[in-house]
Scaffold this motif. Structure first.
Motif, PDB file in Angstrom:
ATOM      1  N   GLY A 177      44.637  42.955  40.477  1.00 57.62           N
ATOM      2  CA  GLY A 177      45.295  43.273  41.732  1.00 57.62           C
ATOM      3  C   GLY A 177      46.094  42.117  42.284  1.00 57.62           C
ATOM      4  O   GLY A 177      46.239  41.054  41.653  1.00 57.62           O
ATOM      5  N   ARG A 178      46.618  42.311  43.496  1.00 60.99           N
ATOM      6  CA  ARG A 178      47.457  41.326  44.177  1.00 60.99           C
ATOM      7  C   ARG A 178      46.834  40.962  45.510  1.00 60.99           C
ATOM      8  O   ARG A 178      46.216  41.800  46.173  1.00 60.99           O
ATOM      9  CB  ARG A 178      48.856  41.895  44.426  1.00 60.99           C
ATOM     10  CG  ARG A 178      49.591  42.368  43.185  1.00 60.99           C
ATOM     11  CD  ARG A 178      50.756  43.280  43.585  1.00 60.99           C
ATOM     12  NE  ARG A 178      51.658  42.649  44.556  1.00 60.99           N
ATOM     13  CZ  ARG A 178      52.406  43.311  45.423  1.00 60.99           C
ATOM     14  NH1 ARG A 178      52.342  44.649  45.489  1.00 60.99           N
ATOM     15  NH2 ARG A 178      53.199  42.674  46.264  1.00 60.99           N
ATOM     16  N   ILE A 179      47.015  39.708  45.921  1.00 65.26           N
ATOM     17  CA  ILE A 179      46.698  39.277  47.281  1.00 65.26           C
ATOM     18  C   ILE A 179      48.022  39.219  48.021  1.00 65.26           C
ATOM     19  O   ILE A 179      48.878  38.376  47.726  1.00 65.26           O
ATOM     20  CB  ILE A 179      45.995  37.906  47.298  1.00 65.26           C
ATOM     21  CG1 ILE A 179      44.821  37.884  46.309  1.00 65.26           C
ATOM     22  CG2 ILE A 179      45.534  37.583  48.713  1.00 65.26           C
ATOM     23  CD1 ILE A 179      43.753  38.904  46.582  1.00 65.26           C
ATOM     24  N   ILE A 180      48.206  40.118  48.964  1.00 71.96           N
ATOM     25  CA  ILE A 180      49.508  40.315  49.596  1.00 71.96           C
ATOM     26  C   ILE A 180      49.528  39.664  50.978  1.00 71.96           C
ATOM     27  O   ILE A 180      48.619  39.862  51.791  1.00 71.96           O
ATOM     28  CB  ILE A 180      49.821  41.821  49.707  1.00 71.96           C
ATOM     29  CG1 ILE A 180      49.871  42.456  48.307  1.00 71.96           C
ATOM     30  CG2 ILE A 180      51.129  42.051  50.452  1.00 71.96           C
ATOM     31  CD1 ILE A 180      49.945  43.972  48.329  1.00 71.96           C
ATOM     32  N   THR A 225      48.048  36.861  42.071  1.00 67.76           N
ATOM     33  CA  THR A 225      47.343  37.961  41.421  1.00 67.76           C
ATOM     34  C   THR A 225      45.967  37.498  40.955  1.00 67.76           C
ATOM     35  O   THR A 225      45.689  36.293  40.876  1.00 67.76           O
ATOM     36  CB  THR A 225      48.127  38.494  40.202  1.00 67.76           C
ATOM     37  OG1 THR A 225      48.201  37.471  39.182  1.00 67.76           O
ATOM     38  CG2 THR A 225      49.528  38.904  40.613  1.00 67.76           C
ATOM     39  N   TYR A 226      45.116  38.448  40.636  1.00 67.42           N
ATOM     40  CA  TYR A 226      43.811  38.132  40.047  1.00 67.42           C
ATOM     41  C   TYR A 226      43.523  39.149  38.946  1.00 67.42           C
ATOM     42  O   TYR A 226      44.088  40.245  38.919  1.00 67.42           O
ATOM     43  CB  TYR A 226      42.704  38.143  41.104  1.00 67.42           C
ATOM     44  CG  TYR A 226      42.340  39.512  41.637  1.00 67.42           C
ATOM     45  CD1 TYR A 226      41.263  40.226  41.131  1.00 67.42           C
ATOM     46  CD2 TYR A 226      43.091  40.103  42.657  1.00 67.42           C
ATOM     47  CE1 TYR A 226      40.933  41.488  41.619  1.00 67.42           C
ATOM     48  CE2 TYR A 226      42.768  41.359  43.159  1.00 67.42           C
ATOM     49  CZ  TYR A 226      41.690  42.049  42.626  1.00 67.42           C
ATOM     50  OH  TYR A 226      41.371  43.297  43.091  1.00 67.42           O
ATOM     51  N   VAL A 262      33.441  43.716  47.233  1.00 65.51           N
ATOM     52  CA  VAL A 262      34.559  42.848  46.860  1.00 65.51           C
ATOM     53  C   VAL A 262      35.231  42.316  48.122  1.00 65.51           C
ATOM     54  O   VAL A 262      35.476  43.061  49.073  1.00 65.51           O
ATOM     55  CB  VAL A 262      35.594  43.618  46.011  1.00 65.51           C
ATOM     56  CG1 VAL A 262      36.690  42.690  45.521  1.00 65.51           C
ATOM     57  CG2 VAL A 262      34.930  44.334  44.828  1.00 65.51           C
ATOM     58  N   VAL A 263      35.548  41.000  48.120  1.00 66.84           N
ATOM     59  CA  VAL A 263      36.262  40.420  49.249  1.00 66.84           C
ATOM     60  C   VAL A 263      37.129  39.258  48.757  1.00 66.84           C
ATOM     61  O   VAL A 263      36.693  38.451  47.943  1.00 66.84           O
ATOM     62  CB  VAL A 263      35.276  39.933  50.349  1.00 66.84           C
ATOM     63  CG1 VAL A 263      34.373  38.818  49.855  1.00 66.84           C
ATOM     64  CG2 VAL A 263      36.040  39.510  51.598  1.00 66.84           C
ATOM     65  N   SER A 297      42.624  48.940  39.654  1.00 64.13           N
ATOM     66  CA  SER A 297      43.570  48.099  40.388  1.00 64.13           C
ATOM     67  C   SER A 297      43.229  48.141  41.874  1.00 64.13           C
ATOM     68  O   SER A 297      43.018  49.218  42.431  1.00 64.13           O
ATOM     69  CB  SER A 297      45.005  48.583  40.157  1.00 64.13           C
ATOM     70  OG  SER A 297      45.923  47.799  40.896  1.00 64.13           O
ATOM     71  N   GLN A 298      43.161  46.979  42.499  1.00 65.62           N
ATOM     72  CA  GLN A 298      42.855  46.907  43.924  1.00 65.62           C
ATOM     73  C   GLN A 298      43.622  45.740  44.536  1.00 65.62           C
ATOM     74  O   GLN A 298      43.387  44.577  44.195  1.00 65.62           O
ATOM     75  CB  GLN A 298      41.353  46.717  44.147  1.00 65.62           C
ATOM     76  CG  GLN A 298      40.956  46.589  45.611  1.00 65.62           C
ATOM     77  CD  GLN A 298      41.249  47.850  46.416  1.00 65.62           C
ATOM     78  OE1 GLN A 298      40.853  48.947  46.010  1.00 65.62           O
ATOM     79  NE2 GLN A 298      41.939  47.708  47.529  1.00 65.62           N
TER      80      GLN A 298
END
Length: 240
Positions: free
Chosen positions: A35-38, A78-79, A91-92, A112-113
């Motif tokens: 996923g992405r950290i937006i 991203t991760y 999840v955090v 995907s998150q």
């Protein structure tokens, strides 16, 4: 008689050894989460450093009090982890942003998150100026949320010889107190310009002729993580 005793002992040892060699019936981990950290202020991926921030997970499928696992956030925001067991996880995302909510989600074959977070600080008006063997960098700070903002600790430059650049990936020579602005002030105590953003923080560092540097600036607040918010990365070529 002795042969009989030795035979009994040999059989017993074989049985004991075979009892310890249990067959592993568990499947290899095949679940995958990515996923992405937006950045909520831009809608783009957060400006990060390789592995400085994380996505923390707890598998809740088989335990009420599981140990945590950490997935590093990459420099591009991203991760990714492809070696998890399928199951239910808490999840955090944790890093240089206002605390995010923990969510509970199922992770399976490919999950995907994305997470939207608000950074503590935005580093704006990033300027890079090379004069001879001196490189000057400057930036200003903006705070998307000012109420309750932790104390700003420092603003500092980071230089690297490759495209990975930040607190975890930098030239150690520059990673000292000689090349930083020690702020240690609350947001309301920092001098501002008319637009409500801070005055420019400027640092000059020596560089070597003929080298190519990748440079950026970072700033951090005094929270429990003390990780940096960053500018973009700029490539600087120093002539011979």
């Amino acid at each position: 008689m002795k042969k009989t005793i030795y035979s009994i002992l040999f059989v017993a040892s074989v049985l004991a050894s075979s009892s310890c060699m249990k067959v592993d019936n568990f499947d290899a981990p095949e679940a995958h989460v990515t996923g992405r950290i937006i950045d909520s202020t831009t809608g783009e991926n957060i400006l990060a450093d390789q592995g400085e921030c994380r996505v923390r997970i707890w598998e809740k499928s088989f335990s009420l009090n599981p140990a945590n696992q950490d997935i590093p956030v990459k420099q591009d925001g991203t991760y990714n982890n492809s070696k998890l067991f399928s199951g239910t996880y808490d999840v955090v995302p944790e890093g240089s942003w206002w605390p995010a909510d923990t969510i509970r989600m199922g992770i399976g074959n490919k999950t995907s998150q994305n997470f939207e977070v608000t950074p503590y600080l935005k580093l704006i008006d990033f300027q890079v100026n090379l004069e001879g063997e001196n490189l000057t960098m400057s930036c200003r700070l903006d705070a998307p949320i000012t109420e309750g903002l932790p104390q700003i600790m420092e603003v500092r430059p980071y230089l690297s010889l490759n495209q990975f650049c930040g607190a975890s990936n930098c030239i150690n020579y520059y990673n000292t107190n000689d090349f930083r602005v020690n702020v240690m002030k609350s947001w309301d105590k920092i001098e501002k310009e008319g637009d409500g953003r801070t005055i420019a923080f400027e640092v000059t560092v020596p560089v070597k002729r003929g080298y190519i540097y990748f440079v950026r600036m970072g700033a951090k607040v005094k929270d429990s993580f003390e990780k940096h918010n960053y500018t973009e990365i700029v490539k600087v070529e120093v002539p011979q």
